[in-house]
Design an enzyme around this catalytic site. Sequence first.
Site, PDB file in Angstrom:
ATOM      1  N   CYS A 194       0.840  -1.196   0.000  1.00 43.22           N
ATOM      2  CA  CYS A 194       0.000   0.000   0.000  1.00 43.22           C
ATOM      3  C   CYS A 194       0.883   1.257   0.000  1.00 43.22           C
ATOM      4  CB  CYS A 194      -0.919   0.004   1.217  1.00 43.22           C
ATOM      5  SG  CYS A 194      -2.004   1.451   1.306  1.00 43.22           S
ATOM      6  N   VAL A 195       0.748   2.069  -1.040  1.00 42.52           N
ATOM      7  CA  VAL A 195       1.561   3.291  -1.107  1.00 42.52           C
ATOM      8  C   VAL A 195       1.133   4.301  -0.049  1.00 42.52           C
ATOM      9  CG1 VAL A 195       2.027   3.025  -3.565  1.00 42.52           C
ATOM     10  CG2 VAL A 195       0.022   4.327  -2.833  1.00 42.52           C
TER      11      VAL A 195
END
Length: 259
Positions: free
Chosen positions: A124-125
């Site tokens: 997840c950025v």
Amino acid sequence: MRGYVTLPIFIVLTAIGYLYYTTLFVLIDGWLGLSTAAGFANAAVFTALAVVVVVTYGIAVFEDPGRVPDSFSPDIEHSESPIHEIKRKGGDLRYCQKCSHYKPPRAHHCRTCKRCVLRMDHHCVWINNCVGHENYKAFLIFVFYGVIACIHSMVLLVGSASYALHNDQEHNAGSFNISYIICGILLLPLTIALIVLLGWHIYLILQNKTTIEYHEGVKAMWLAEKVGNVYRHPYDLGIYENLMWVRTFCYLATVLLCW
């Protein structure tokens, strides 16, 4: 690198801070008043939600998602061991060429983190980290309370904006705050996105899958149907058994809110 404050993390924290300030000092104060019982109660509830959201977000960012121990090796002597998960191609044990060690079942190599992660769901950025075995609960609690906080803020936004418009019409004034528009533009897509994300992970929990396993399962199902077989996810124990760990999640969520 995990733990570094990246631009997406800065954006998330800025959005949380802006929504918190606007909800308390524009929406609640402008509609109910912070000095009233209703205003104070709403401010207290929203503050508690905001604290839980920030704490669980921090845990999701800084918690190690689950590192494969260097000492791990498959139990070759026991053929029934679940460690003998086989690759989709060939019959080899799951060995990571990049990390130079065997991978346990449900572990995957993350190209961004450059290592294998236990029960990896996705990278997840927005947390600059993988969502895996160790931080999945914190991630899920963060999304869950994020949805509640957004809905709470949305209700306050509608009530406060309606109250402000009604006052403007009565007094022929132009006091409508631009913060209502900015807050609405930010809140609406954020609320929808978090609801969709929460619904998606509830679906995965019911199936005892990760996001990676879902996409692998789609391909496996297609291949099975081509030869006339029926594919069944190997870790699906049934809805009741799949939900057993959710009791811990609900307990943690309640403790965090009460705290």
